[in-house]
Design an enzyme around this catalytic site. Structure first.
Site, PDB file in Angstrom:
ATOM      1  N   ARG A 192      34.340  37.280  60.327  1.00  9.39           N
ATOM      2  CA  ARG A 192      35.471  38.122  59.817  1.00  9.39           C
ATOM      3  C   ARG A 192      34.839  39.078  58.843  1.00  9.39           C
ATOM      4  O   ARG A 192      33.536  39.258  58.481  1.00  9.39           O
ATOM      5  CB  ARG A 192      36.275  37.267  58.854  1.00  9.39           C
ATOM      6  CG  ARG A 192      36.907  36.192  59.615  1.00  9.39           C
ATOM      7  CD  ARG A 192      37.956  35.362  58.511  1.00  9.39           C
ATOM      8  NE  ARG A 192      37.458  34.884  57.492  1.00  9.39           N
ATOM      9  CZ  ARG A 192      37.937  35.162  56.210  1.00  9.39           C
ATOM     10  NH1 ARG A 192      39.134  36.079  55.967  1.00  9.39           N
ATOM     11  NH2 ARG A 192      37.491  34.744  55.115  1.00  9.39           N
ATOM     12  N   ILE A 217      33.049  42.174  56.947  1.00 13.63           N
ATOM     13  CA  ILE A 217      31.908  43.139  57.289  1.00 13.63           C
ATOM     14  C   ILE A 217      30.821  42.072  58.419  1.00 13.63           C
ATOM     15  O   ILE A 217      30.286  42.673  59.295  1.00 13.63           O
ATOM     16  CB  ILE A 217      31.067  43.060  55.986  1.00 13.63           C
ATOM     17  CG1 ILE A 217      31.846  44.317  54.927  1.00 13.63           C
ATOM     18  CG2 ILE A 217      29.623  43.778  56.236  1.00 13.63           C
ATOM     19  CD1 ILE A 217      31.232  44.250  53.693  1.00 13.63           C
ATOM     20  N   GLY A 269      29.717  35.517  51.860  1.00 14.72           N
ATOM     21  CA  GLY A 269      29.890  35.655  50.422  1.00 14.72           C
ATOM     22  C   GLY A 269      31.178  35.455  50.016  1.00 14.72           C
ATOM     23  O   GLY A 269      32.409  35.612  50.778  1.00 14.72           O
ATOM     24  N   ASP A 281      36.963  35.508  41.360  1.00 12.16           N
ATOM     25  CA  ASP A 281      37.000  36.408  39.925  1.00 12.16           C
ATOM     26  C   ASP A 281      37.681  35.897  38.904  1.00 12.16           C
ATOM     27  O   ASP A 281      38.525  35.312  38.959  1.00 12.16           O
ATOM     28  CB  ASP A 281      37.576  37.874  40.329  1.00 12.16           C
ATOM     29  CG  ASP A 281      36.767  38.831  41.543  1.00 12.16           C
ATOM     30  OD1 ASP A 281      35.474  38.283  41.748  1.00 12.16           O
ATOM     31  OD2 ASP A 281      37.325  39.789  41.738  1.00 12.16           O
ATOM     32  N   GLN A 283      30.616  44.439  37.095  1.00 12.65           N
ATOM     33  CA  GLN A 283      31.947  44.663  37.471  1.00 12.65           C
ATOM     34  C   GLN A 283      32.782  43.817  36.604  1.00 12.65           C
ATOM     35  O   GLN A 283      32.472  42.577  36.544  1.00 12.65           O
ATOM     36  CB  GLN A 283      32.361  44.355  38.931  1.00 12.65           C
ATOM     37  CG  GLN A 283      33.847  44.463  39.268  1.00 12.65           C
ATOM     38  CD  GLN A 283      34.609  45.614  38.902  1.00 12.65           C
ATOM     39  OE1 GLN A 283      34.155  46.745  39.157  1.00 12.65           O
ATOM     40  NE2 GLN A 283      35.852  45.422  38.250  1.00 12.65           N
ATOM     41  N   GLY A 300      35.094  41.359  35.180  1.00 21.80           N
ATOM     42  CA  GLY A 300      35.709  39.959  35.692  1.00 21.80           C
ATOM     43  C   GLY A 300      34.875  39.505  37.062  1.00 21.80           C
ATOM     44  O   GLY A 300      35.316  38.470  37.800  1.00 21.80           O
ATOM     45  N   TYR A 333      29.815  36.714  40.453  1.00 21.99           N
ATOM     46  CA  TYR A 333      29.462  37.679  41.597  1.00 21.99           C
ATOM     47  C   TYR A 333      28.341  38.606  41.202  1.00 21.99           C
ATOM     48  O   TYR A 333      27.345  38.921  42.151  1.00 21.99           O
ATOM     49  CB  TYR A 333      30.773  38.530  42.062  1.00 21.99           C
ATOM     50  CG  TYR A 333      30.596  38.920  43.430  1.00 21.99           C
ATOM     51  CD1 TYR A 333      30.975  38.490  44.441  1.00 21.99           C
ATOM     52  CD2 TYR A 333      30.195  40.305  43.511  1.00 21.99           C
ATOM     53  CE1 TYR A 333      31.105  38.902  45.821  1.00 21.99           C
ATOM     54  CE2 TYR A 333      30.186  41.047  44.580  1.00 21.99           C
ATOM     55  CZ  TYR A 333      30.634  40.373  45.838  1.00 21.99           C
ATOM     56  OH  TYR A 333      30.590  40.973  47.087  1.00 21.99           O
ATOM     57  N   PRO A 386      26.758  47.192  49.624  1.00 20.23           N
ATOM     58  CA  PRO A 386      28.187  47.879  49.966  1.00 20.23           C
ATOM     59  C   PRO A 386      28.985  48.092  48.878  1.00 20.23           C
ATOM     60  O   PRO A 386      28.864  47.408  47.913  1.00 20.23           O
ATOM     61  CB  PRO A 386      28.667  46.702  51.050  1.00 20.23           C
ATOM     62  CG  PRO A 386      27.743  45.652  51.318  1.00 20.23           C
ATOM     63  CD  PRO A 386      26.765  45.730  50.349  1.00 20.23           C
ATOM     64  N   GLY A 387      29.512  49.088  48.929  1.00 18.61           N
ATOM     65  CA  GLY A 387      30.653  49.309  48.050  1.00 18.61           C
ATOM     66  C   GLY A 387      31.851  48.809  48.403  1.00 18.61           C
ATOM     67  O   GLY A 387      32.029  47.726  49.098  1.00 18.61           O
TER      68      GLY A 387
HETATM   69  N1  CAA Z   1      37.473  47.626  32.287  1.00 16.59           N
HETATM   70  C1  CAA Z   1      38.003  47.310  30.933  1.00 16.59           C
HETATM   71  N2  CAA Z   1      39.017  46.594  30.845  1.00 16.59           N
HETATM   72  C2  CAA Z   1      39.658  46.092  31.858  1.00 16.59           C
HETATM   73  C3  CAA Z   1      39.122  46.355  33.231  1.00 16.59           C
HETATM   74  C4  CAA Z   1      38.054  47.066  33.557  1.00 16.59           C
HETATM   75  N3  CAA Z   1      37.546  47.158  34.365  1.00 16.59           N
HETATM   76  N4  CAA Z   1      39.957  45.562  33.853  1.00 16.59           N
HETATM   77  C5  CAA Z   1      40.949  44.977  33.387  1.00 16.59           C
HETATM   78  N5  CAA Z   1      40.741  45.439  31.863  1.00 16.59           N
HETATM   79  C6  CAA Z   1      41.459  44.951  30.841  1.00 16.59           C
HETATM   80  C7  CAA Z   1      43.043  44.935  31.164  1.00 16.59           C
HETATM   81  O1  CAA Z   1      43.392  46.495  30.950  1.00 16.59           O
HETATM   82  C8  CAA Z   1      43.842  44.102  30.073  1.00 16.59           C
HETATM   83  O2  CAA Z   1      43.610  44.521  29.115  1.00 16.59           O
HETATM   84  P1  CAA Z   1      44.821  44.383  28.120  1.00 16.59           P
HETATM   85  O3  CAA Z   1      44.967  42.752  27.830  1.00 16.59           O
HETATM   86  O4  CAA Z   1      44.600  45.024  26.815  1.00 16.59           O
HETATM   87  O5  CAA Z   1      46.191  44.933  28.626  1.00 16.59           O
HETATM   88  C9  CAA Z   1      42.448  42.966  30.136  1.00 16.59           C
HETATM   89  O6  CAA Z   1      41.388  43.373  30.518  1.00 16.59           O
HETATM   90  C10 CAA Z   1      42.925  41.931  31.101  1.00 16.59           C
HETATM   91  O7  CAA Z   1      43.029  42.161  32.488  1.00 16.59           O
HETATM   92  P2  CAA Z   1      43.802  41.491  33.380  1.00 16.59           P
HETATM   93  O8  CAA Z   1      45.278  41.153  32.685  1.00 16.59           O
HETATM   94  O9  CAA Z   1      43.660  42.157  34.846  1.00 16.59           O
HETATM   95  O10 CAA Z   1      43.278  40.045  33.111  1.00 16.59           O
HETATM   96  P3  CAA Z   1      43.385  38.975  34.301  1.00 16.59           P
HETATM   97  O11 CAA Z   1      42.398  37.769  33.655  1.00 16.59           O
HETATM   98  O12 CAA Z   1      44.731  38.682  34.825  1.00 16.59           O
HETATM   99  O13 CAA Z   1      42.292  39.294  35.507  1.00 16.59           O
HETATM  100  C11 CAA Z   1      40.429  39.944  36.766  1.00 16.59           C
HETATM  101  C12 CAA Z   1      41.225  39.694  35.408  1.00 16.59           C
HETATM  102  C13 CAA Z   1      40.531  38.774  37.609  1.00 16.59           C
HETATM  103  C14 CAA Z   1      38.850  40.475  36.382  1.00 16.59           C
HETATM  104  C15 CAA Z   1      41.335  41.199  37.386  1.00 16.59           C
HETATM  105  O14 CAA Z   1      41.510  42.287  36.610  1.00 16.59           O
HETATM  106  C16 CAA Z   1      40.579  41.597  38.650  1.00 16.59           C
HETATM  107  O15 CAA Z   1      41.089  40.982  39.687  1.00 16.59           O
HETATM  108  N6  CAA Z   1      39.768  42.539  38.704  1.00 16.59           N
HETATM  109  C17 CAA Z   1      39.182  43.181  39.662  1.00 16.59           C
HETATM  110  C18 CAA Z   1      37.659  42.618  40.059  1.00 16.59           C
HETATM  111  C19 CAA Z   1      37.046  43.347  41.039  1.00 16.59           C
HETATM  112  O16 CAA Z   1      36.816  44.299  41.188  1.00 16.59           O
HETATM  113  N7  CAA Z   1      36.536  42.500  41.973  1.00 16.59           N
HETATM  114  C20 CAA Z   1      35.920  42.800  43.124  1.00 16.59           C
HETATM  115  C21 CAA Z   1      36.210  42.089  44.380  1.00 16.59           C
HETATM  116  S1  CAA Z   1      35.685  42.756  45.849  1.00 16.59           S
HETATM  117  C22 CAA Z   1      34.060  42.483  45.914  1.00 16.59           C
HETATM  118  O17 CAA Z   1      33.478  42.081  45.015  1.00 16.59           O
HETATM  119  C23 CAA Z   1      33.384  43.127  47.066  1.00 16.59           C
HETATM  120  C24 CAA Z   1      32.182  43.847  46.751  1.00 16.59           C
HETATM  121  O18 CAA Z   1      31.143  43.425  46.931  1.00 16.59           O
HETATM  122  C25 CAA Z   1      32.388  45.504  46.130  1.00 16.59           C
END
Ligand code: CAA
Length: 242
Positions: A14, A16, A86, A90, A143, A145, A149, A179-180
């Site tokens: 699945r 990548i 992988g 999060d 990153q 959260g 990872y 990868p990005g």
């Molecule tokens: N920088 C700073 N603050 C951030 C932020 C960031 N990047 N992202 C969220 N926040 C803040 C929010 O603004 C929020 O602030 P307030 O409470 O003041 O409003 C606070 O953090 C809490 O945020 P959430 O409500 O989103 O918190 P949550 O607990 O519900 O979720 C999380 C947190 C799970 C990390 C969610 O934000 C998330 O899923 N983020 C994406 C993480 C991500 O990019 N994962 C990549 C997956 S793909 C991958 O990994 C493949 C690869 O190799 C690239």
């Protein structure tokens, strides 16, 4: 190119991994695609591509030994290993539990040890090997959260450089691809408002395609790529220049 070379792609049915399996097969390699969970997707994948699948958990060393033995029995000794499998679990540190930490470390980083340890003796004996470890932009820059990872993916980059030094004298190259954000189920599970902000920071203006990453793997595993080792190839649309 020596078309008889056998390639194993972990998480190869699945996203990548699928694109990597397909590209390797199209280039003439004999490919084995590993997977762990989704039987339905694996069956569909084999029907569509003709690439055989092998179900085992890459976080489990004994399972890797068994799985690689089956691949070797069916296709021949493994010349090329792509450690692609992988997962994400999060969550911010203050909400993360030990299971989220352990699952990601063991599946994303532990798998590299489990698979490399299993194939390295044969590669050394035959004085040939190509190992590509799939890291991540988030291992390079962190990153929000993703302490689990980012730690695992960052570990992959150190792992790659160390093993590259060990393999060099035996014609075993070890490289990483970082990868990005690529258009896969994993990335699509990021909350849409968060993902929108991420895409806005990609200079190329789009998510990557799985095929964009497969292209890099093909380049690194070629027989004549024997002077490229210990390198990290970033494929991220310009999001992070490292
Ligand atoms: N920088 C700073 N603050 C951030 C932020 C960031 N990047 N992202 C969220 N926040 C803040 C929010 O603004 C929020 O602030 P307030 O409470 O003041 O409003 C606070 O953090 C809490 O945020 P959430 O409500 O989103 O918190 P949550 O607990 O519900 O979720 C999380 C947190 C799970 C990390 C969610 O934000 C998330 O899923 N983020 C994406 C993480 C991500 O990019 N994962 C990549 C997956 S793909 C991958 O990994 C493949 C690869 O190799 C690239």
């Amino acid at each position: 190119m020596t078309t008889s070379r056998v390639a194993v792609v972990t998480g190869g049915t699945r996203g990548i991994g699928k694109a990597i399996s397909v590209a390797l097969k199209a280039a003439g390699y004999r490919v084995a695609a590993n997977y762990c969970g989704n039987d339905e997707a694996a069956q569909e994948f084999t029907k569509e591509t003709g690439v055989p699948t092998y179900k085992f958990d890459v976080a489990d060393y004994a399972a890797c030994k068994k799985g690689v033995a089956a691949i070797t029995h069916d296709l021949g000794p493994v010349d090329i290993l792509v450690n692609n499998a992988g997962i994400t679990r999060d969550g911010t540190m203050h909400k993360m539990d030990c299971d989220q930490w352990n699952a990601v470390i063991n599946t994303n980083l532990g798998s590299c040890f489990n698979m490399c340890r299993t194939v390295i003796d044969g590669m050394r004996d035959r004085a040939f090997g190509r190992i590509v470890n799939v890291g991540s932009i988030n291992g390079q820059m962190g990153q929000y959260g993703q302490v689990n990872y980012a730690a695992a993916k960052s570990g992959i980059h150190g792992f790659t450089k160390a093993l590259a030094q060990e393999g060099a004298g035996k014609h075993i190259t070890v490289n990483a691809i970082a990868p990005g954000y690529v258009d896969t189920d994993m990335v699509r599970s990021v909350p849409p408002p968060v993902l929108e902000k991420i895409i806005a920071r990609i200079p190329v203006g789009r998510l990557g395609r799985a095929e964009d990453i497969a292209r890099g793997v093909l380049f690194l595993v070629a027989d004549d790529a024997d002077f490229i080792t210990g390198a990290t190839l970033s494929i991220n649309g310009g999001q992070h220049m490292y």
